[in-house]
Design a protein around this motif. Sequence first.
Motif, PDB file in Angstrom:
ATOM      1  N   ARG A 196      43.362  32.472  51.295  1.00 18.07           N
ATOM      2  CA  ARG A 196      42.934  31.202  51.871  1.00 18.07           C
ATOM      3  C   ARG A 196      41.771  31.418  52.840  1.00 18.07           C
ATOM      4  NH1 ARG A 196      45.416  26.751  51.087  1.00 18.07           N
ATOM      5  NH2 ARG A 196      47.402  27.760  50.564  1.00 18.07           N
ATOM      6  N   ALA A 211      38.684  31.940  50.721  1.00 18.19           N
ATOM      7  CA  ALA A 211      38.190  30.703  50.119  1.00 18.19           C
ATOM      8  C   ALA A 211      37.486  29.826  51.142  1.00 18.19           C
ATOM      9  CB  ALA A 211      39.349  29.936  49.479  1.00 18.19           C
ATOM     10  N   THR A 212      37.979  29.817  52.369  1.00 11.39           N
ATOM     11  CA  THR A 212      37.368  29.003  53.424  1.00 11.39           C
ATOM     12  C   THR A 212      36.032  29.584  53.868  1.00 11.39           C
ATOM     13  OG1 THR A 212      39.562  28.326  54.203  1.00 11.39           O
ATOM     14  CG2 THR A 212      37.722  28.055  55.735  1.00 11.39           C
ATOM     15  N   HIS A 241      34.054  31.635  52.185  1.00 10.24           N
ATOM     16  CA  HIS A 241      33.061  31.797  51.111  1.00 10.24           C
ATOM     17  C   HIS A 241      33.318  30.774  50.012  1.00 10.24           C
ATOM     18  CE1 HIS A 241      31.739  35.607  52.900  1.00 10.24           C
ATOM     19  NE2 HIS A 241      33.022  35.859  53.097  1.00 10.24           N
ATOM     20  N   PRO A 242      33.048  29.513  50.276  1.00 10.82           N
ATOM     21  CA  PRO A 242      33.345  28.461  49.288  1.00 10.82           C
ATOM     22  C   PRO A 242      32.525  28.582  48.008  1.00 10.82           C
ATOM     23  CG  PRO A 242      32.066  27.589  51.134  1.00 10.82           C
ATOM     24  CD  PRO A 242      32.489  28.964  51.526  1.00 10.82           C
ATOM     25  N   ALA A 243      31.386  29.252  48.064  1.00 13.01           N
ATOM     26  CA  ALA A 243      30.557  29.390  46.867  1.00 13.01           C
ATOM     27  C   ALA A 243      31.104  30.440  45.902  1.00 13.01           C
ATOM     28  CB  ALA A 243      29.126  29.750  47.253  1.00 13.01           C
ATOM     29  N   THR A 246      34.329  32.163  43.831  1.00  9.45           N
ATOM     30  CA  THR A 246      35.555  31.629  43.228  1.00  9.45           C
ATOM     31  C   THR A 246      36.788  32.489  43.483  1.00  9.45           C
ATOM     32  OG1 THR A 246      34.988  32.774  41.166  1.00  9.45           O
ATOM     33  CG2 THR A 246      34.280  30.475  41.392  1.00  9.45           C
ATOM     34  N   GLU A 260      39.880  31.037  45.609  1.00  8.59           N
ATOM     35  CA  GLU A 260      40.667  30.011  44.927  1.00  8.59           C
ATOM     36  C   GLU A 260      41.435  30.602  43.741  1.00  8.59           C
ATOM     37  OE1 GLU A 260      41.188  26.855  45.633  1.00  8.59           O
ATOM     38  OE2 GLU A 260      39.900  26.758  47.408  1.00  8.59           O
ATOM     39  N   ARG A 274      44.977  23.637  40.772  1.00 10.68           N
ATOM     40  CA  ARG A 274      43.858  24.357  41.411  1.00 10.68           C
ATOM     41  C   ARG A 274      42.889  24.856  40.346  1.00 10.68           C
ATOM     42  NH1 ARG A 274      43.611  26.190  46.524  1.00 10.68           N
ATOM     43  NH2 ARG A 274      45.885  25.998  46.766  1.00 10.68           N
ATOM     44  N   ARG A 306      40.701  22.067  39.247  1.00 10.19           N
ATOM     45  CA  ARG A 306      39.636  21.776  40.231  1.00 10.19           C
ATOM     46  C   ARG A 306      38.522  22.813  40.134  1.00 10.19           C
ATOM     47  NH1 ARG A 306      44.141  20.736  43.548  1.00 10.19           N
ATOM     48  NH2 ARG A 306      43.846  22.692  44.699  1.00 10.19           N
ATOM     49  N   ARG A 345      34.056  22.380  39.113  1.00 11.61           N
ATOM     50  CA  ARG A 345      33.063  22.678  40.145  1.00 11.61           C
ATOM     51  C   ARG A 345      31.654  22.464  39.601  1.00 11.61           C
ATOM     52  NH1 ARG A 345      34.263  28.007  43.518  1.00 11.61           N
ATOM     53  NH2 ARG A 345      34.326  26.736  45.359  1.00 11.61           N
TER      54      ARG A 345
END
Length: 596
Positions: free
Chosen positions: A483, A486-487, A489-491, A493, A496, A515, A518, A522
């Motif tokens: 988590r 993911a927070t 480095h949102p770019a 994958t 996630e 998930r 989703r 992207r």
Amino acid sequence: MAASDAEIPDALLAVELERLAASQAFRRSPGHVRLLNYLVAQARAGRGQRLKESVLAVEVLGRSASRFDSDRDTSVRVMVRRLRQRLARYYAGEGAWAAVEIVLPLGSYQPVFQRRPQNGGAKLPSIAVLPLLNFTGNRDLDVFCDGVSEEITDVLARLPGVKVVARTSAFRFRGVVADVRSIGQKLGVATLLEGSVQLGARGALKLVVQWVRTADGYHAWSCTIEASEREPVAAFQERIAREVVAGLQRRLLENGPLGGVPSGGPFLRRSTSGAAQELYNSGRYLLRLETVEGYRRAIDALREATAVDPDFALAHCALGRALVNLLGMTAAPANGLLTGARRALSRALALDADLGEAHALSGFITCAFDRDWGRAEPAHLRGIRCAPSLPYAHGSYGWGLMMNGRFAEADSEFRFARELDPLDLKMRTHHALVALYAGEDERAIGELTAILQVEPRHVVAQALLATAHLWHGDARKAERLFRELATAHPALTIGEVGLSQVEAETGRAHDARERLARLSRRPRGIHLPPYQVAMIHARLGDARSALSWLGRAAAQRDMNFVCAPVDRAFEPLRGDPRFRRLLEKHGLRPVWAVAR
């Protein structure tokens, strides 16, 4: 310990024979090289029992079978005795780190092959080139100082029988005020090169440099080198490198003599164009940032360098490295970048056949993308032969060994690579991956935790640590780390994808599928590697979907596909014959059944 033919690959032995033939011990003795090659070939073909004195006399020395008398003609025994002596001298010096040792037991002409752990570095002369200090007051000369240090390091890295610490570790001590003994201990070396660039009486550049023993601070050798009037910078740098290396060779280090610089390639691999050299230096700097943006900018700079000087082998090689590194970040589909990398490396090797990094990179591509280990292993070993102290060559070979389930050998290669670059966290992270794939979770967790204590933002280490906790049964820690990833480095994958695996593993299949849905929606600019999708389906127990996505990964040349035989994310598939067939179709083996 003696090893059977099956335990020592032909590629490994062949390249070791090449390296031995090029060594100081054998270079001027083609007869002994020919004899050794003959003995090895006979033994490998299962004909070792026929190796008698009379057979060698006829088939190697050309004696007449009807006239040879061993009582009167002792030439075979003399030649074999001298061959044993040369082998002993080679393995005590230049071959101290060889992966295979060829032994001729007394009373026998049949060679025995022995595995040697890659820990010979401890026996070798060990040196590091520190960044030269700029005392001229002109900051523009910082690049010149770094360039000289790098080029000296590159020349030394091609010397057989010496362990040279990489620039990435040595340059951590730029501007650091510390005792040479402390620096030597941290870098694991017995000798340091230190020096400075100053302005001489006529305003010309002057280099003051010395080799220093780290045990006691003793200056084993020193000199002052001043640029002559109107001497080109490139010529001055060449003269500096030659003087420094010659000084090291004249004043033999405590633990043994050094061989000469291999004659196959140029002494300094510089461009004849100052503009191309500057672009290359910029590209190498951007490569060391190890970020997606850094790799993309490096590609632009290095492409421009090769346009300015199409015959600049190092620039072509570095361009190939940048393209491969970008692929490794899974930031873009493989096929387009892969074509460019192959073209760049092919050009680099056409220009300089002894460029070790280009051989190692070619081996990596052949392993990771072509899945042809039979061709990849010789390329890796040739890279090591051309540049024995290049950490990337050893690390890349270790990576390939790991993907083939040869974990003990991979561990040995990574240990040696880390001796050559002790402060490089990327190499340390890949070494931890060996433990993770081998099922040594606690060791992997310890190593990865230590890496993150040094660099808390190390993305790959954090992802691997989360994975290690998941595989070790601690889903709570794994979920927290994924988590955070993911927070931050949102770019990317991987955070996630990791969370989906945790959810699948802890019985939250609906959440995992949501998930994944989703992730699939992207924006088009964010690449979702099919291999990562396959990992989620494998953890969900959906074998058909996992195999389908793995098939896509193979078709798209997803670099991670080569990990599938050892990746424990696919343990649920290992009993499925469809998984085995898929791997074999694309050149991979089910190594979980034979890993050692």
